[in-house]
Design a protein around this motif. Structure first.
Motif, PDB file in Angstrom:
ATOM      1  N   ARG A  71      -5.835 -34.719  -2.336  1.00  0.00           N
ATOM      2  CA  ARG A  71      -6.848 -34.432  -3.351  1.00  0.00           C
ATOM      3  C   ARG A  71      -7.301 -35.667  -4.105  1.00  0.00           C
ATOM      4  O   ARG A  71      -8.312 -35.626  -4.818  1.00  0.00           O
ATOM      5  CB  ARG A  71      -6.316 -33.366  -4.315  1.00  0.00           C
ATOM      6  CG  ARG A  71      -6.169 -32.003  -3.655  1.00  0.00           C
ATOM      7  CD  ARG A  71      -5.416 -30.998  -4.510  1.00  0.00           C
ATOM      8  NE  ARG A  71      -5.220 -29.740  -3.778  1.00  0.00           N
ATOM      9  CZ  ARG A  71      -4.503 -28.723  -4.226  1.00  0.00           C
ATOM     10  NH1 ARG A  71      -3.916 -28.798  -5.420  1.00  0.00           N
ATOM     11  NH2 ARG A  71      -4.362 -27.638  -3.486  1.00  0.00           N
ATOM     12  N   THR A  72      -6.586 -36.768  -3.949  1.00  0.00           N
ATOM     13  CA  THR A  72      -7.008 -38.026  -4.584  1.00  0.00           C
ATOM     14  C   THR A  72      -7.748 -38.930  -3.607  1.00  0.00           C
ATOM     15  O   THR A  72      -8.155 -40.032  -3.966  1.00  0.00           O
ATOM     16  CB  THR A  72      -5.788 -38.789  -5.134  1.00  0.00           C
ATOM     17  OG1 THR A  72      -4.902 -39.113  -4.046  1.00  0.00           O
ATOM     18  CG2 THR A  72      -5.049 -37.963  -6.158  1.00  0.00           C
TER      19      THR A  72
ATOM     20  N   ARG B  94     -12.985 -36.354  -1.913  1.00  0.00           N
ATOM     21  CA  ARG B  94     -13.711 -36.244  -3.196  1.00  0.00           C
ATOM     22  C   ARG B  94     -15.195 -36.530  -3.053  1.00  0.00           C
ATOM     23  O   ARG B  94     -16.025 -35.934  -3.728  1.00  0.00           O
ATOM     24  CB  ARG B  94     -13.102 -37.199  -4.223  1.00  0.00           C
ATOM     25  CG  ARG B  94     -11.713 -36.816  -4.676  1.00  0.00           C
ATOM     26  CD  ARG B  94     -11.281 -37.524  -5.960  1.00  0.00           C
ATOM     27  NE  ARG B  94     -11.334 -38.977  -5.839  1.00  0.00           N
ATOM     28  CZ  ARG B  94     -12.216 -39.741  -6.470  1.00  0.00           C
ATOM     29  NH1 ARG B  94     -13.138 -39.177  -7.234  1.00  0.00           N
ATOM     30  NH2 ARG B  94     -12.200 -41.046  -6.334  1.00  0.00           N
TER      31      ARG B  94
END
Length: 409
Positions: free
Chosen positions: A73-74, A79
């Motif tokens: 998710r980073t 993203r």
């Protein structure tokens, strides 16, 4: 003598038992193997949505590098929402086409070992940059997986965190602390990027086995039509090899067709949408319109696309061909080599009597060891009940009955 006779008598039963057991072997369900681990749910979803999970169904020996949710998710890749093609190929880069146990990792030489990934098989990797170099440091007990390219953009390596699942000689799954991006990727590429401006004729000539198709496309003028259609939904071309043209049946007099019908046959080899190989293998609607459909009307000049024996099969109603290679694949254009010229039934179906299409070639199903893990092929049995599913019990009972019948007869 009696012992030899007994063994000889039961040899057919043993062979039948092995044959029936082999029917229990089915596709690898990689998402099922990941389902007990909530922290790998995002990675499992990517495997499914990019169709990489479907690509793995025919693999019997692989190592998966799964990225936990906290690291995934980073990632800039997730993203910034780049193209689905990029995401799929990055996930393919985490599938090593070799089974590696912990023992195997700890025996790697200090310089590491170059291991092919699923991404290398797409034809989109430069040189050997679809492979990864896996190294092990015995002093720190650390395994690192990295791109073999000297100047890859970050993140180009990941450290193995732990072994998640291990099915001996078939599948091993490790968690790693980062996505690994193949060399040369543009992480910020957009789905709305402009057309490539690809020279299709040059791409075919560079493929070395498509000279006849390249000449016909150039002479007909339809190649410019195809290149102008690269925008929007993109295009997918099925291009017969030179051998495919030489194998045309005598009853299919392609060269004698008038120019407009030749153009229709060439348009019949093109879908007005971009389909990478994984999408073709798992296509939802098998009946696909072609550029000839757009010219001649709905319902005509359609192709039936399916998966047969691990290959993509294309059926025209009178001819069945298979995809033999990826010539070019970069959104919005995919070009695939095929084994036969696609003859539309609208032109050749009434007057041409074609020989039966040969079966699609595919690798034979590999022999699997008898002690395979049920986890590889379906839900896990309850503790203490090895191979105790209803299917196995039914087959074993059938084999027992056949064995008794053989003895008494």
């Amino acid at each position: 003598m009696a012992v030899s006779q007994t063994i000889s008598d039961f040899t057919p039963i043993i062979m039948l038992y092995l044959l029936l057991h082999s029917t229990l072997i089915s596709a690898v369900n990689i998402t099922h193997l990941l389902s007990p681990y909530p922290d790998l749910s995002d990675f499992s979803d990517l495997l499914s949505t990019t169709t990489v999970a479907a690509d793995l169904t025919q693999r019997t020996s692989l190592t998966l590098l799964a990225v936990p949710n906290s690291f995934l998710r980073t990632s800039e890749l997730i993203r910034r929402s780049p193209s689905s093609t990029n995401i799929a190929d990055v996930i393919r880069y985490h599938v090593l086409l070799q089974y590696l146990s912990l023992h195997d990792l700890r025996r790697l030489p200090p310089s590491g070992k170059l291991i092919t990934t699923l991404f290398q098989t797409t034809g989109r990797a430069t040189n050997n940059f679809g492979s990864v170099n896996v190294t092990y440091d015995d002093k720190t007990d650390t395994t690192i997986v990295r791109s073999p390219a000297a100047y890859s953009q970050a993140p180009s390596n990941a450290t193995v965190i732990s072994l998640i699942n291990n099915l001996p000689y078939n599948v091993s799954i490790y968690s790693v602390n980062s996505l690994i991006v193949p060399y040369g990727f543009d992480l910020l590429a957009s789905e709305s990027r402009p057309p490539l401006g690809l020279n299709i004729s040059k791409a075919l000539i560079d493929g070395h086995n498509f000279n006849v198709a390249a000449s016909m496309l150039a002479a007909s003028g339809v190649v410019q039509e195809f290149e102008s259609d690269e925008g929007g939904a993109g295009i997918t071309l099925f291009v017969p090899t030179d051998d495919a043209f030489s194998d045309l049946p005598a009853s299919a007099n392609f060269q004698s067709l008038p120019a407009d019908k030749k153009a229709d046959v060439l348009r019949f080899h093109v879908l007005h949408s971009y389909y990478p190989l994984g999408s073709l293998q798992s296509i939802v609607n098998p009946v696909q319109p072609t550029l000839a459909t757009e010219d001649k009307g709905a319902g005509s000049f359609t192709l039936n696309i399916s998966r047969v024996n691990g290959s993509v099969a294309i059926n025209t109603g009178i001819i069945q061909a298979s995809v033999t290679q990826t010539v070019f694949d970069q959104n919005p254009v995919a070009i695939f080599g095929i084994s036969r010229v696609l003859l539309p039934k609208e032109i050749f179906g009434k007057n041409a009597v074609l020989e039966k299409s040969p079966p699609i070639s595919g690798a034979p199903a590999p022999f699997m060891p008898m002690n395979y893990s049920p986890d590889l092929y379906g839900p896990s049995p309850p503790p203490g009940e090895m191979h105790s599913s209803a299917t196995v019990r039914t087959v074993n009972f059938a084999v027992f009955c056949i064995g008794l019948l053989y003895v008494f007869v």
